[in-house]
Design a protein around this motif. Structure first.
Motif, PDB file in Angstrom:
ATOM      1  N   PRO A  93     -32.289  14.983 -36.482  1.00 33.79           N
ATOM      2  CA  PRO A  93     -31.996  15.956 -37.549  1.00 33.79           C
ATOM      3  C   PRO A  93     -30.573  16.489 -37.516  1.00 33.79           C
ATOM      4  O   PRO A  93     -30.043  16.904 -38.553  1.00 33.79           O
ATOM      5  CB  PRO A  93     -33.016  17.060 -37.302  1.00 33.79           C
ATOM      6  N   THR A  94     -29.920  16.451 -36.378  1.00 31.63           N
ATOM      7  CA  THR A  94     -28.540  16.953 -36.306  1.00 31.63           C
ATOM      8  C   THR A  94     -27.518  15.896 -36.705  1.00 31.63           C
ATOM      9  O   THR A  94     -26.318  16.184 -36.773  1.00 31.63           O
ATOM     10  CB  THR A  94     -28.238  17.423 -34.872  1.00 31.63           C
ATOM     11  N   GLY A  95     -27.954  14.656 -36.945  1.00 36.99           N
ATOM     12  CA  GLY A  95     -27.054  13.577 -37.328  1.00 36.99           C
ATOM     13  C   GLY A  95     -26.601  12.733 -36.178  1.00 36.99           C
ATOM     14  O   GLY A  95     -25.790  11.806 -36.368  1.00 36.99           O
ATOM     15  N   ARG A  96     -27.101  12.991 -34.965  1.00 37.78           N
ATOM     16  CA  ARG A  96     -26.713  12.178 -33.802  1.00 37.78           C
ATOM     17  C   ARG A  96     -27.409  10.833 -33.874  1.00 37.78           C
ATOM     18  O   ARG A  96     -28.606  10.742 -34.113  1.00 37.78           O
ATOM     19  CB  ARG A  96     -27.093  12.904 -32.509  1.00 37.78           C
ATOM     20  N   ILE A  97     -26.638   9.769 -33.698  1.00 43.31           N
ATOM     21  CA  ILE A  97     -27.157   8.405 -33.819  1.00 43.31           C
ATOM     22  C   ILE A  97     -27.992   8.079 -32.599  1.00 43.31           C
ATOM     23  O   ILE A  97     -27.547   8.215 -31.447  1.00 43.31           O
ATOM     24  CB  ILE A  97     -26.010   7.398 -33.967  1.00 43.31           C
ATOM     25  N   ILE A  98     -29.231   7.618 -32.872  1.00 43.28           N
ATOM     26  CA  ILE A  98     -30.153   7.281 -31.782  1.00 43.28           C
ATOM     27  C   ILE A  98     -30.227   5.773 -31.604  1.00 43.28           C
ATOM     28  O   ILE A  98     -30.241   5.260 -30.481  1.00 43.28           O
ATOM     29  CB  ILE A  98     -31.559   7.855 -32.069  1.00 43.28           C
ATOM     30  N   ALA A  99     -30.292   5.036 -32.684  1.00 46.30           N
ATOM     31  CA  ALA A  99     -30.434   3.579 -32.620  1.00 46.30           C
ATOM     32  C   ALA A  99     -29.748   2.981 -33.851  1.00 46.30           C
ATOM     33  O   ALA A  99     -29.376   3.661 -34.818  1.00 46.30           O
ATOM     34  CB  ALA A  99     -31.907   3.178 -32.572  1.00 46.30           C
ATOM     35  N   GLY A 100     -29.608   1.632 -33.805  1.00 44.11           N
ATOM     36  CA  GLY A 100     -29.001   0.919 -34.919  1.00 44.11           C
ATOM     37  C   GLY A 100     -27.733   0.202 -34.506  1.00 44.11           C
ATOM     38  O   GLY A 100     -27.400   0.122 -33.318  1.00 44.11           O
ATOM     39  N   ASN A 101     -27.028  -0.307 -35.445  1.00 42.47           N
ATOM     40  CA  ASN A 101     -25.792  -1.052 -35.178  1.00 42.47           C
ATOM     41  C   ASN A 101     -24.559  -0.363 -35.775  1.00 42.47           C
ATOM     42  O   ASN A 101     -23.547  -0.991 -36.048  1.00 42.47           O
ATOM     43  CB  ASN A 101     -25.887  -2.483 -35.707  1.00 42.47           C
TER      44      ASN A 101
END
Length: 493
Positions: A93-101
């Motif tokens: 919810p804060t916009g911190r990237i957890i996963a992905g490329n």
């Protein structure tokens, strides 16, 4: 300076201005068409991108329904590592990237759900490495301007727990397409501009050469050399057509000017004799006449001389009117047989009195278009000449004068044939000039204008006067009419 002056003169020519106008119009049309096709193709690519993203979202939705949030995150992380993968991002919810490329992306993209309003820039990870690294081993990403970074379109979802998922696709292919098209357009426009400049140069230079040649010829004509003509290249373009028209005009002016000069010379020579004779007779009457009968005879002789002079001036006036086109007529069908019959009836007694015979052998049905009066005048002059110079009252047998007509090769020939001495071939062109009288005709009354009038009448009818040797050795004078003649024409040389 000479080059600049030549270019300024070239830019003033119609050909170069039209070339420049066509080049500008073609360039604007080409640019508009290319941009339209580029936008159309880019729209197609974007539509395909949206469709592919929606299919990928549907596939992830199936995974979510089957394995829940944990399975969805694992599937996204696995798919993000595949070659040519979509753009994936999972953030808290804060916009911190957890996963992905995606390592980072344009600020504000995750602030709203649904499709992004416009393409956004981002930085992608591949196989755990920063896609922006230059491979120099320093572990630091390169500094790349935002406009040069990859761009993508994506759809964003927010779950109830506040988790954000972004699924998108890179727009590198449409961007590369735009770049290729724009470069091709720039190259094409550049080549077209160079080609246009070359066309301007060569077309303008050719036009200037043609104009200079016309100017040089015109200078000679203005200086008084009416025999000069404007140059014709043989390409049958607008310059040639204009030159042909002006050359015909110059030929006509030269002909009229030559005729005027000949008339002036002839008046000075040929009219001097009858005027001198008229004066001498008047002076003789004043000196010798003593009775009313002598005065009457002298006055009658002077009246005859004056009538001859008036006849000469009337003939000159009629020729001038015919040649200048003032003798207008409405074209009407003229039966040559009827004209020949009328002339034969009129001159048959005169021919018999001169020791000859006059026969009309013109068959009916030979019809031309023109003026019956003028054609009759021309035929009358030929018959009168044939009686004067083609008969001999002292001869033991009658000299035959024949009127005949033939039709062939698109022409109708009305011919007057006599059995006289004829006209030598080298004198025939000279014989139709005004006031020209050959040596053998000096003993006969006349002014030397009869054949000139016939020639002028035939030229106004679009035909010609032809003088040939008759089978009998005399003269065959033919009025040649074009079958297609439908009305009066301006006389030409």
């Amino acid at each position: 300076m000479a080059i600049a002056s030549g270019l300024r003169a070239m830019m003033k020519t119609t050909a170069v201005r039209l070339s420049a106008l066509y080049l500008v119009l073609f360039g604007l049309t080409a640019v508009a068409l290319v941009f339209y096709m580029t936008s159309l193709a880019a729209g197609f690519f974007i539509g395909e991108t949206r469709r592919a993203v929606q299919e990928e979202i549907a596939s992830l939705g199936t995974v979510y329904q089957r394995s829940g949030m944990r399975g969805l995150v694992v599937s996204i992380d696995r798919r993000a590592r595949a070659p040519g993968a979509f753009v994936y991002l999972v953030a808290d919810p804060t916009g911190r990237i957890i996963a992905g490329n995606v390592r980072d992306l344009q600020p504000g993209v995750l602030d709203s759900e649904g499709w992004t309003r416009e393409p956004f820039y981002y930085t992608r990870f591949r196989d755990g490495r920063d896609d922006s690294a230059n491979g120099d081993g320093d572990g630091q990403p390169d500094i790349i301007a935002d406009k040069d970074r990859p761009h993508a379109m994506a759809q964003i979802f927010r779950f109830e727990n506040g988790l954000l998922i972004l699924v998108g696709r890179d727009l590198g292919e449409p961007q590369r397409f735009r770049t290729v098209v724009r470069r091709a357009l720039a190259l094409a426009l550049g080549l077209m501009g160079i080609g246009g400049l070359l066309i301007w140069f060569f077309v303008g230079r050719r036009a200037l050469k043609r104009i200079d040649a016309v100017s040089q010829a015109s200078s000679g004509i203005i200086a008084g050399d009416l025999s000069r003509r404007l140059p014709v290249s043989g390409s049958n373009d607008e310059f040639d057509r204009l030159s042909d028209s002006l050359n015909a005009l110059l030929a006509r002016i030269e002909h009229l000017n030559t005729g005027l000069r000949e008339v002036s010379d002839s008046i000075a020579h040929d009219l001097k004799t009858p005027l001198t004779r008229l004066r001498n007779r008047a002076e003789e009457a004043l000196r010798k006449a003593e009775s009313p009968q002598a005065w009457r005879s002298a006055i009658e002789n002077m009246v005859g001389e004056a009538d001859q002079l008036i006849g000469i001036f009337n003939a000159m006036l009629q020729i001038s009117r015919v040649e200048a086109g003032y003798t207008k007529f409405e074209a009407a069908p003229v039966d040559l047989a009827m004209v020949a019959a009328d002339v034969a009836d009129l001159y048959e007694p005169l021919a018999e009195e001169a020791g000859g015979s006059l026969v009309s052998d013109v068959r009916e049905g030979l019809v031309v278009s023109g003026s019956r009066e003028l054609i009759g005048q021309a035929l009358t002059n030929l018959v009168d000449n044939a009686i004067k110079y083609g008969t001999d009252p002292q001869a033991g047998e009658a000299s035959a004068i024949t009127l005949s007509a033939t039709s062939k090769a698109g022409t109708i020939r009305l011919t007057v044939t006599d059995a006289g001495k004829g006209i030598p071939a080298e004198d025939r062109k000279r014989a139709v000039r005004r006031f020209v009288r050959l040596d053998e005709s000096r003993s006969q009354p006349g002014s030397g204008l009869g054949l000139s009038l016939v020639d002028a009448i035939m030229r106004q009818h679009g035909g010609s006067l032809e003088l040939e040797t008759a089978p009998s050795g005399g003269l065959a004078a033919s009025l040649v009419f074009p079958v297609e003649a439908v009305g009066p024409k301006s006389p030409s040389n």
